[in-house]
Design a protein around this motif. Structure first.
Motif, PDB file in Angstrom:
ATOM      1  N   ALA A 242       0.833  -1.205   0.000  1.00 54.08           N
ATOM      2  CA  ALA A 242       0.000   0.000   0.000  1.00 54.08           C
ATOM      3  C   ALA A 242       0.868   1.256   0.000  1.00 54.08           C
ATOM      4  CB  ALA A 242      -0.926  -0.005   1.208  1.00 54.08           C
ATOM      5  N   SER A 243       2.024   1.184  -0.631  1.00 55.99           N
ATOM      6  CA  SER A 243       3.024   2.246  -0.523  1.00 55.99           C
ATOM      7  C   SER A 243       2.594   3.577  -1.130  1.00 55.99           C
ATOM      8  CB  SER A 243       4.340   1.798  -1.180  1.00 55.99           C
ATOM      9  OG  SER A 243       4.141   1.561  -2.563  1.00 55.99           O
ATOM     10  N   TYR A 244       1.518   3.583  -1.929  1.00 53.76           N
ATOM     11  CA  TYR A 244       1.050   4.838  -2.543  1.00 53.76           C
ATOM     12  C   TYR A 244      -0.292   5.276  -1.959  1.00 53.76           C
ATOM     13  CZ  TYR A 244       1.068   8.388  -6.235  1.00 53.76           C
ATOM     14  OH  TYR A 244       1.105   9.587  -6.927  1.00 53.76           O
ATOM     15  N   ILE A 245      -0.639   4.741  -0.794  1.00 54.79           N
ATOM     16  CA  ILE A 245      -1.903   5.095  -0.144  1.00 54.79           C
ATOM     17  C   ILE A 245      -1.598   5.843   1.152  1.00 54.79           C
ATOM     18  CG2 ILE A 245      -4.028   4.232   0.910  1.00 54.79           C
ATOM     19  CD1 ILE A 245      -3.789   1.758  -0.852  1.00 54.79           C
ATOM     20  N   THR A 246      -2.089   7.065   1.240  1.00 54.63           N
ATOM     21  CA  THR A 246      -1.957   7.828   2.478  1.00 54.63           C
ATOM     22  C   THR A 246      -3.097   8.826   2.589  1.00 54.63           C
ATOM     23  OG1 THR A 246      -0.375   8.997   3.901  1.00 54.63           O
ATOM     24  CG2 THR A 246      -0.522   9.729   1.612  1.00 54.63           C
ATOM     25  N   GLY A 247      -3.457   9.155   3.814  1.00 53.24           N
ATOM     26  CA  GLY A 247      -4.545  10.091   4.057  1.00 53.24           C
ATOM     27  C   GLY A 247      -5.919   9.522   3.757  1.00 53.24           C
ATOM     28  N   SER A 248      -6.031   8.199   3.681  1.00 53.12           N
ATOM     29  CA  SER A 248      -7.297   7.579   3.283  1.00 53.12           C
ATOM     30  C   SER A 248      -8.126   7.193   4.499  1.00 53.12           C
ATOM     31  CB  SER A 248      -7.052   6.347   2.402  1.00 53.12           C
ATOM     32  OG  SER A 248      -6.424   5.324   3.138  1.00 53.12           O
ATOM     33  N   ILE A 249      -9.445   7.334   4.360  1.00 56.19           N
ATOM     34  CA  ILE A 249     -10.424   6.939   5.367  1.00 56.19           C
ATOM     35  C   ILE A 249     -11.154   5.734   4.785  1.00 56.19           C
ATOM     36  CG2 ILE A 249     -12.375   7.680   6.764  1.00 56.19           C
ATOM     37  CD1 ILE A 249      -9.769   9.266   7.253  1.00 56.19           C
ATOM     38  N   ASN A 250     -10.993   4.583   5.410  1.00 54.46           N
ATOM     39  CA  ASN A 250     -11.412   3.320   4.804  1.00 54.46           C
ATOM     40  C   ASN A 250     -12.556   2.686   5.582  1.00 54.46           C
ATOM     41  OD1 ASN A 250      -8.997   2.732   2.749  1.00 54.46           O
ATOM     42  ND2 ASN A 250      -8.147   3.592   4.634  1.00 54.46           N
ATOM     43  N   TYR A 251     -13.762   2.721   4.994  1.00 54.67           N
ATOM     44  CA  TYR A 251     -14.930   2.121   5.637  1.00 54.67           C
ATOM     45  C   TYR A 251     -14.905   0.608   5.484  1.00 54.67           C
ATOM     46  CZ  TYR A 251     -16.540   6.927   5.443  1.00 54.67           C
ATOM     47  OH  TYR A 251     -16.622   8.285   5.586  1.00 54.67           O
ATOM     48  N   ILE A 252     -15.198  -0.068   6.585  1.00 51.68           N
ATOM     49  CA  ILE A 252     -15.299  -1.526   6.536  1.00 51.68           C
ATOM     50  C   ILE A 252     -16.490  -1.894   7.409  1.00 51.68           C
ATOM     51  CG2 ILE A 252     -13.495  -1.729   8.313  1.00 51.68           C
ATOM     52  CD1 ILE A 252     -12.742  -4.423   6.871  1.00 51.68           C
ATOM     53  N   ASP A 253     -17.677  -1.823   6.778  1.00 46.74           N
ATOM     54  CA  ASP A 253     -18.921  -1.843   7.538  1.00 46.74           C
ATOM     55  C   ASP A 253     -20.061  -2.554   6.818  1.00 46.74           C
ATOM     56  OD1 ASP A 253     -19.433  -0.109   5.489  1.00 46.74           O
ATOM     57  OD2 ASP A 253     -20.082   1.546   6.739  1.00 46.74           O
ATOM     58  N   GLY A 254     -19.732  -3.348   5.801  1.00 41.07           N
ATOM     59  CA  GLY A 254     -20.779  -4.045   5.062  1.00 41.07           C
ATOM     60  C   GLY A 254     -21.719  -3.120   4.315  1.00 41.07           C
ATOM     61  N   GLY A 255     -21.278  -1.882   4.083  1.00 37.50           N
ATOM     62  CA  GLY A 255     -22.101  -0.912   3.353  1.00 37.50           C
ATOM     63  C   GLY A 255     -23.009  -0.071   4.228  1.00 37.50           C
ATOM     64  N   TYR A 256     -22.865  -0.164   5.539  1.00 35.49           N
ATOM     65  CA  TYR A 256     -23.755   0.570   6.441  1.00 35.49           C
ATOM     66  C   TYR A 256     -23.672   2.093   6.191  1.00 35.49           C
ATOM     67  CZ  TYR A 256     -25.751   2.470  10.750  1.00 35.49           C
ATOM     68  OH  TYR A 256     -26.503   3.183  11.662  1.00 35.49           O
ATOM     69  N   HIS A 257     -22.484   2.602   5.857  1.00 34.29           N
ATOM     70  CA  HIS A 257     -22.325   4.040   5.666  1.00 34.29           C
ATOM     71  C   HIS A 257     -23.092   4.570   4.464  1.00 34.29           C
ATOM     72  CE1 HIS A 257     -19.288   2.553   2.843  1.00 34.29           C
ATOM     73  NE2 HIS A 257     -19.379   3.716   2.233  1.00 34.29           N
ATOM     74  N   LEU A 258     -23.644   3.683   3.634  1.00 31.51           N
ATOM     75  CA  LEU A 258     -24.439   4.105   2.483  1.00 31.51           C
ATOM     76  C   LEU A 258     -25.828   4.599   2.884  1.00 31.51           C
ATOM     77  CD1 LEU A 258     -23.495   1.216   0.038  1.00 31.51           C
ATOM     78  CD2 LEU A 258     -22.548   3.521   0.112  1.00 31.51           C
ATOM     79  N   TYR A 259     -26.240   4.332   4.116  1.00 32.87           N
ATOM     80  CA  TYR A 259     -27.516   4.816   4.598  1.00 32.87           C
ATOM     81  C   TYR A 259     -27.407   6.309   4.868  1.00 32.87           C
ATOM     82  CZ  TYR A 259     -29.491   0.166   5.135  1.00 32.87           C
ATOM     83  OH  TYR A 259     -30.006  -1.080   4.880  1.00 32.87           O
TER      84      TYR A 259
END
Length: 260
Positions: A242-259
């Motif tokens: 993941a050497s080119y990934i920074t400042g990311s907010i990563n949801y891992i919630d089964g899609g709950y944040h789509l509500y």
């Protein structure tokens, strides 16, 4: 998955739940570990299980205490560097939840919660920065989907998670020129953790099941998360893959944040 055999990883909240699962998976991948949590007896159990997964005794250190105390945070980093001489990854997972609305929140409860769940995040990172710059390492914060979904019954928790997301982004901008990455993981409801049992609710097993059933219904994948779901993402973000990934907010919630 990339190897962690040359990496020294500081894991907070390592005595239970996601932090404990992170320690075990990193042990399987050969990482050198420094584990932090409040209760020493539980840390000793985790340390022993990490050895059973293949780590040598000299590859594991630990420190127990209250992260809200500046002297303890200094002790953590001092002991880690004395033992291992370097730091590659800070996995700052420690956290709790305070069930209280604005009208119910007591100032002393607010201060106690914020000191551990927000203030300690910034100042532990501050102590780690010189060493992370040397190794061009990275930081992983455990945030929550509650940073974007307002839940009045846990208002202080939501506020703290917003702060962690912004800390992630600000640190990523500050440390990018030094080759240090910073990312956040924002889980939904995760089973097999003690976060509800250790809260002011003091939930029973039956209460836990009700929360899990509700969360599964609300998630678009129609199930709750497991610590292993979060750990898989954490190991990817912490790895050189993941050497080119920074400042990311990563949801891992089964899609709950789509509500809604």
């Amino acid at each position: 998955m990339a190897s962690f055999r040359e990496k020294v990883v500081l894991v907070t909240g390592a005595s239970s739940g996601i932090g404990e699962a992170t320690a075990y998976k990193l042990a399987e991948h050969g990482a050198t570990l420094f584990l932090v949590a409040l209760e020493e007896d539980k840390l000793q159990i985790v340390q022993q299980k990490c050895r059973e997964k293949g780590l040598a005794e000299e590859q594991i250190g630990y420190c127990s205490g209250d992260l809200s105390k500046s002297a303890f945070r200094e002790e953590i980093v001092r002991n880690l560097i004395q033992k291992f001489g370097r730091l590659d990854i800070l996995a700052d997972i420690a956290g709790s939840v305070l069930f209280s609305s604005v009208s119910e929140t007591k100032e002393e409860d607010y201060d106690r919660f914020v000191n551990v769940n927000q203030k300690a995040k910034l100042f532990l990172a501050q102590l780690c920065l010189p060493y992370l710059k040397e190794t061009k390492g990275n930081i992983i914060y455990l945030s929550s989907i509650c940073s974007t979904i307002p839940l009045p019954t846990i208002v202080v928790y939501c506020m703290a998670k917003v702060a962690i997301d912004m800390l992630t982004k600000c640190l990523a901008k500050e440390l990018g020129p030094h080759g240090v990455r910073v990312n956040a993981i924002n889980p939904g409801y995760i089973v097999d953790t003690n976060i509800l049992r250790n809260s002011t609710l003091k939930t029973t097993d039956e209460d836990q099941k009700k929360y899990a059933d509700t969360a599964a219904e609300q998630a678009h994948l129609k199930r709750v998360g497991k610590p292993s779901d979060v750990v898989s993402l954490l190991l990817f973000l912490a790895s050189d893959e993941a050497s080119y990934i920074t400042g990311s907010i990563n949801y891992i919630d089964g899609g709950y944040h789509l509500y809604p």
